[in-house]
Write a protein that holds these residues in place. Structure first.
Motif, PDB file in Angstrom:
ATOM      1  N   ALA A  47      41.015  45.480  36.769  1.00 41.21           N
ATOM      2  CA  ALA A  47      40.190  44.595  35.945  1.00 41.21           C
ATOM      3  C   ALA A  47      40.806  43.205  35.886  1.00 41.21           C
ATOM      4  O   ALA A  47      40.214  42.285  35.335  1.00 41.21           O
ATOM      5  CB  ALA A  47      40.071  45.163  34.533  1.00 41.21           C
TER       6      ALA A  47
ATOM      7  N   LEU B  82      37.762  44.147  42.471  1.00 41.41           N
ATOM      8  CA  LEU B  82      37.774  43.840  41.054  1.00 41.41           C
ATOM      9  C   LEU B  82      36.788  44.735  40.294  1.00 41.41           C
ATOM     10  O   LEU B  82      35.658  44.954  40.736  1.00 41.41           O
ATOM     11  CB  LEU B  82      37.373  42.357  40.888  1.00 41.41           C
ATOM     12  CG  LEU B  82      37.566  41.747  39.521  1.00 41.41           C
ATOM     13  CD1 LEU B  82      39.044  41.733  39.152  1.00 41.41           C
ATOM     14  CD2 LEU B  82      37.014  40.320  39.513  1.00 41.41           C
ATOM     15  N   LYS B  83      37.229  45.234  39.149  1.00 39.27           N
ATOM     16  CA  LYS B  83      36.358  46.010  38.270  1.00 39.27           C
ATOM     17  C   LYS B  83      35.435  45.057  37.502  1.00 39.27           C
ATOM     18  O   LYS B  83      35.903  43.976  37.123  1.00 39.27           O
ATOM     19  CB  LYS B  83      37.187  46.792  37.266  1.00 39.27           C
ATOM     20  CG  LYS B  83      38.010  47.923  37.845  1.00 39.27           C
ATOM     21  CD  LYS B  83      38.804  48.577  36.718  1.00 39.27           C
ATOM     22  CE  LYS B  83      39.650  49.727  37.229  1.00 39.27           C
ATOM     23  NZ  LYS B  83      40.475  50.322  36.162  1.00 39.27           N
ATOM     24  N   PRO B  84      34.246  45.359  37.200  1.00 40.09           N
ATOM     25  CA  PRO B  84      33.514  46.549  37.688  1.00 40.09           C
ATOM     26  C   PRO B  84      33.040  46.327  39.122  1.00 40.09           C
ATOM     27  O   PRO B  84      32.728  45.204  39.497  1.00 40.09           O
ATOM     28  CB  PRO B  84      32.333  46.641  36.724  1.00 40.09           C
ATOM     29  CG  PRO B  84      32.116  45.256  36.242  1.00 40.09           C
ATOM     30  CD  PRO B  84      33.439  44.577  36.240  1.00 40.09           C
ATOM     31  N   PHE B  85      33.008  47.402  39.861  1.00 41.66           N
ATOM     32  CA  PHE B  85      32.707  47.281  41.293  1.00 41.66           C
ATOM     33  C   PHE B  85      31.514  48.167  41.637  1.00 41.66           C
ATOM     34  O   PHE B  85      31.118  49.050  40.863  1.00 41.66           O
ATOM     35  CB  PHE B  85      33.919  47.729  42.119  1.00 41.66           C
ATOM     36  CG  PHE B  85      34.442  49.057  41.698  1.00 41.66           C
ATOM     37  CD1 PHE B  85      33.870  50.231  42.183  1.00 41.66           C
ATOM     38  CD2 PHE B  85      35.482  49.153  40.785  1.00 41.66           C
ATOM     39  CE1 PHE B  85      34.347  51.453  41.768  1.00 41.66           C
ATOM     40  CE2 PHE B  85      35.952  50.391  40.377  1.00 41.66           C
ATOM     41  CZ  PHE B  85      35.390  51.546  40.859  1.00 41.66           C
ATOM     42  N   SER B  86      31.024  47.915  42.820  1.00 42.45           N
ATOM     43  CA  SER B  86      29.974  48.790  43.345  1.00 42.45           C
ATOM     44  C   SER B  86      30.656  49.931  44.064  1.00 42.45           C
ATOM     45  O   SER B  86      31.495  49.704  44.942  1.00 42.45           O
ATOM     46  CB  SER B  86      29.075  48.005  44.321  1.00 42.45           C
ATOM     47  OG  SER B  86      28.370  48.903  45.140  1.00 42.45           O
ATOM     48  N   ILE B  87      30.319  51.157  43.690  1.00 41.88           N
ATOM     49  CA  ILE B  87      31.007  52.303  44.291  1.00 41.88           C
ATOM     50  C   ILE B  87      30.697  52.414  45.777  1.00 41.88           C
ATOM     51  O   ILE B  87      31.545  52.819  46.571  1.00 41.88           O
ATOM     52  CB  ILE B  87      30.616  53.610  43.536  1.00 41.88           C
ATOM     53  CG1 ILE B  87      31.488  54.780  44.008  1.00 41.88           C
ATOM     54  CG2 ILE B  87      29.134  53.911  43.694  1.00 41.88           C
ATOM     55  CD1 ILE B  87      32.945  54.612  43.673  1.00 41.88           C
ATOM     56  N   THR B  88      29.497  52.017  46.157  1.00 42.25           N
ATOM     57  CA  THR B  88      29.155  52.078  47.591  1.00 42.25           C
ATOM     58  C   THR B  88      29.987  51.061  48.366  1.00 42.25           C
ATOM     59  O   THR B  88      30.449  51.329  49.472  1.00 42.25           O
ATOM     60  CB  THR B  88      27.654  51.798  47.801  1.00 42.25           C
ATOM     61  OG1 THR B  88      27.318  50.554  47.158  1.00 42.25           O
ATOM     62  CG2 THR B  88      26.805  52.902  47.221  1.00 42.25           C
TER      63      THR B  88
ATOM     64  N   VAL C 296      33.538  52.444  48.708  1.00 41.46           N
ATOM     65  CA  VAL C 296      33.643  53.470  49.753  1.00 41.46           C
ATOM     66  C   VAL C 296      33.641  52.788  51.126  1.00 41.46           C
ATOM     67  O   VAL C 296      34.431  53.140  52.019  1.00 41.46           O
ATOM     68  CB  VAL C 296      32.477  54.479  49.624  1.00 41.46           C
ATOM     69  CG1 VAL C 296      32.455  55.414  50.837  1.00 41.46           C
ATOM     70  CG2 VAL C 296      32.612  55.295  48.344  1.00 41.46           C
TER      71      VAL C 296
END
Lengths: 663, 231
Positions: B81, B101-107, B110
């Motif tokens: 963060a 960086l948080k928040p992130f896109s999980i896709t 990956v």
């Protein structure tokens, strides 16, 4: 615990201290030392020069006084030294005796007593209280050898012709020394005056004159006689007496006819004057030449100073116009050394010697010099046998002054150092406080960012997974939705706390009398499930309480923050009880929240209430939060006239005590 | 199957990462603090690491620096963060391969992990032609020429040799070989003699002197290591 130092650690602090305090101190000390040393040298030079200047002035004044007196005496006619007489053989002229005018009172206090020694060795002391002529009964040769005491040989007053005695028999041609009794030319009135004068003289001068006479006889007479011995003694020499009346006339007509350089028989140069005295008396008119040397000064081995001169009368016309042989007198006076070294010197010294601890003394040659550091030692020509010695009786005077100044410097430097140190410490503390606050603010921003992003991350991540269909089954889907809800609550709590903190200004809040039970029950109801969810048990004890002056919303916020704090820090505690209790304590009612967590170290119990303060290192902190919960509690408690403190819980853990005013 | 170490102290985030990457075919191990991260990374074999920075006990920066100092070159993506430039630079300088960086896109996360793995694989790709004294190996053609006599190299032996060359900086366990080369979902309980037999065959093909192996070395009790050094 925050361990970072705002100024870069002890090494840099030492460096700052060294640069800010030690270097200026050392520079100051060096300057002070140099200044003190310079002052010491200046004081020493000033003191020495002051003493030397005083010595020069004293010497000059002293010599001037004596020289002045001597110069005045140079001017004195020779005949004022002697009681004139007629030779006994000068038949027909009577025996006139005229007393010297200076025989009564010496004109200068420096002069102690006059004397005259005539060619036949008789000592004439005009200051003799008796006004008599002293006869040296013994031959001069004997006198020179044996140091004859004149005292015992003095003719008694009124002895008159008896003074001749054996001396006259052996030397019948010796001039007869007249006495007042033999002065047949005198009138009775005049005799009375002379007697009265003599009596006064006896009273006024007896002590001083006797002392002078004794001094002369003891110290100088034998010496003078030795010198006189080589004079051309002419026992048949005659001296033409001059009557009182005529003398006055002659004095008025005396004239200097020539300067004369002559030498004494001892080879001493005599610079004198030939004085021609004319006798206006038609019957006794004659002229004589008189050669008087300057006064010579001589010191006695055991004290005293003699001023004497030779008076030569060559070609003296004797009775009936017969030329008498060369006639020489020795006449002079003793210096009143007691006066010179006493009142006179004291007066001069007082005028010139103003150096503290300095001393000037007139010391006889063979006397022990005074104690003290001798600054100057000089002989005094007008006072043979005496030295002027100036001493520094207080050699430590300069050192003492310098020590005083050094002490003053030390006090000033110490004070300055203290001020610099205090200023530096104050500055460092201020800077550290400012840096600490700035760092805490930065940490706060970082912590809030982290606290905001973390739940947002969960929410977004689960939302993305649901959106992408990365879900194994429906149960997992429900679980993800639950996670999102939890994270949303967490986010909301954080936002609310930050907003509460931002809204809560420091300062007083309106209070009213209230019962604590209602807000406590509200908190128990609202926060109880969260506590239960975290595995804690909330125990509430409100039995000991009174009404307090407070604000219900403030009390609730205080309790919520304290309970959340307890849950956060006691998460690993075995004893999962959190106790919320009240206790009436005099003017206060104490509202306590106790847990069984790790507690708060003694050194951090004040700081944990500071804005944005969090224990531990930010990067490795094990608890969440932004450092505003306890700061908010403090603001709220103080805003309603109360206070907050932390104590150690018996059996471990922390007890947060909020002191509220009892209504 | 790729293995992934997720170092994250926030349970909800760690759980989501674990589920997402497992869903995408990774084997995921979770560590919740800095010390556990170091212990797990040292013991296990991971193709990639997702590392949070703010961790209990030991920060992500410290974990990263320690691993790199110990020679661990596992692709690591820092996840945090803390988004300040100073933090990003510090993370990359500590040895991280990427920074998310948080928040992130999980896709996206990956995809970044897979991209890093590809890059690492390419970096470690063995040369096409190898030469072990009198033995020449053409990995593309899968042909071994010994003293001028060509001979085919079967696919499994070829992949085994490639894997060992790709991880020549460490010892590769039999279990790892089964999971990667043989692509067994889980090698637990599988007879590891299979690996030994294939290693024997491989040595017969590529070793100049099969009796005294110099290409594929046995590390007793641990596994195998590519050990060719030209004399």
């Amino acid at each position: 615990m925050i361990s970072r130092s705002g100024t870069g650690g002890p090494g840099r602090l030492v460096l700052i201290f060294a640069l800010s305090v030690l270097l200026p101190s050392l520079s100051l000390a060096a300057l002070a030392w140099r200044s003190v040393e310079k002052e010491r040298r200046a004081l020493l030079a000033e003191r020495r020069s002051g003493l030397q200047r005083a010595a020069i002035l004293i010497r000059r004044e002293l010599i001037g006084s004596v020289e002045k007196m001597r110069a005045e005496e140079e001017e004195r006619p020779y005949y004022q030294y002697e009681p004139f007489f007629f030779d006994a053989n000068s038949v027909g002229f009577g025996l006139n005796y005229v007393k010297s005018p200076i025989s009564d009172t010496p004109p200068s206090p420096l002069i102690e007593g006059y004397f005259q020694l005539n060619p036949i060795g008789e000592v004439q002391s005009p200051n003799d209280p008796l006004g008599a002529i002293q006869s040296a009964n013994e031959p001069l040769a004997q006198s020179s050898e044996g140091g004859v005491s004149v005292e015992g040989e003095r003719a008694a007053p009124g002895d008159g012709p008896a003074q001749s005695g054996p001396h006259d028999e052996e030397q019948p041609e010796q001039p007869h020394i007249a006495s007042e009794q033999e002065d047949t030319s005198r009138t009775p009135a005049r005799d009375d005056r002379a007697a009265q004068q003599r009596d006064r003289q006896i009273v006024a001068q007896s002590g001083r004159t006797r002392r002078a006479k004794e001094n002369f006889e003891r110290n100088f007479l034998p010496q003078i006689k030795r010198e006189q011995q080589v004079l051309p003694r002419n026992g048949k020499g005659q001296f033409l007496g001059i009557s009182d009346r005529n003398r006055e006339q002659r004095v008025s007509k005396k004239s200097v006819v020539a300067n004369l350089d002559a030498r004494t028989n001892a080879g001493q140069m005599l610079e004198g004057q030939i004085v021609r005295i004319a006798d206006d008396d038609a019957n006794q008119e004659e002229e004589i030449d008189v050669v008087a040397s300057p006064f010579l000064l001589k010191s006695a081995p055991d004290g005293g100073v003699l001023a004497y001169r030779y008076v030569d009368i060559p070609n003296l016309n004797g009775a009936f116009g017969i030329k008498s042989p060369f006639l020489r007198f020795v006449q002079g006076f003793t210096l009143d050394t007691a006066y010179v070294t006493g009142p006179l010197f004291t007066d001069i010294r007082a005028r010139y010697l103003d150096v503290p601890g300095g001393r000037a003394a007139l010391v006889p040659e063979n006397a022990t010099p005074p104690s003290g550091e001798i600054v100057l030692e000089e002989s005094l020509p007008p006072l043979p046998g005496y030295r002027l010695i100036v001493t520094d009786d207080d050699p430590t005077w300069v050192a003492n002054r310098v020590r005083e100044q050094a002490a003053l410097f030390a006090v000033v430097a110490g004070g300055l150092l203290l001020v610099i140190t205090a200023g530096l410490v104050f500055s460092i503390r201020t800077v550290r406080a400012e840096l600490g606050l700035a760092r805490r603010k930065s940490d706060f921003v970082s912590a809030v960012t982290h606290e905001l992003r973390t739940p947002l991350t969960g929410i977004k991540m689960y939302a993305d997974m649901l959106k992408e269909g990365w879900v194994r089954d429906e149960a997992t889907r429900s679980e993800y939705v639950g996670f999102m809800a939890e994270e949303t609550d967490r986010l909301a709590r954080l936002v609310n706390r930050v907003l509460d903190f931002a809204r809560t200004e420091q300062g007083n809040r309106p209070v009213s009398s209230m019962d604590l039970e209602e807000p406590i029950r509200d908190v128990e109801r609202d926060f109880g499930p969260f506590i239960d969810e975290k595995g804690f048990a909330l125990e509430v004890d409100l039995r000991d309480r009174r009404k307090v002056l407070a604000d219900p919303d403030a009390v609730k916020q205080i309790l919520l923050n304290l309970l959340e704090n307890a849950v956060k820090y006691a998460r690993d505690a075995e004893d999962r009880r959190i106790t919320l209790s009240t206790r009436a304590d005099g003017a206060h009612t104490v509202l306590s929240v106790a847990d069984h967590g790790p507690g708060v170290p003694e050194g951090e119990r004040q700081r944990i209430f500071s804005d944005f303060y969090r224990t531990g290192e930010e990067l490795t902190r094990e608890t969440t939060g932004a450092g505003i919960g306890l700061a908010l509690v403090k603001r709220l408690a103080e805003g309603i006239g109360g206070a907050v403190e932390i104590r150690e819980n018996q059996g471990g853990g922390a007890v947060f005590r909020v002191l509220l005013r009892t209504a | 199957m790729r293995s992934l170490l997720v170092v994250e102290d926030e349970p909800a985030v760690a759980r989501g990462l674990k589920d997402a990457f497992e869903f995408r075919g990774f084997t995921v191990t979770v560590a919740v603090d800095g010390d556990a991260a170091l212990d797990t990374a040292r013991d296990g074999r991971f193709d990639a690491i997702i590392l949070d920075i703010m961790l209990p006990k030991r920060s992500g920066f410290e974990v990263m620096e320690t691993l790199r100092a110990e020679g661990d070159t596992t692709p690591t993506i820092m996840l945090t963060a803390r988004g300040e430039e100073e933090d990003r630079v510090r993370g990359l300088m500590a040895g991280a391969d990427d920074y998310v960086l948080k928040p992130f896109s999980i896709t996206e996360l990956v995809a970044r992990v897979q991209a890093n793995l590809r890059r690492r694989d390419m970096d470690r790709a063995p040369p096409v032609e190898l030469e072990f004294d009198n033995v020449a190996v053409d990995l593309n053609r899968q042909v071994v020429t010994r003293d001028g006599a060509p001979e085919d190299l079967p696919s499994l032996e070829t992949e085994l040799l490639k894997y060992l060359i790709r991880h020549q900086d460490r010892v590769v366990s039999r279990k790892e070989l089964l999971e990667t080369v043989w692509e067994y979902p889980s090698a637990d309980g599988v007879e590891t003699r299979t690996v030994d037999n294939y290693v024997v065959r491989l040595r017969q093909k590529v070793e100049p002197d099969p009796e005294n192996p110099r290409v594929v070395l046995t590390v007793r009790g641990k596994g195998y290591r590519f050990g060719w050094e030209r004399r």
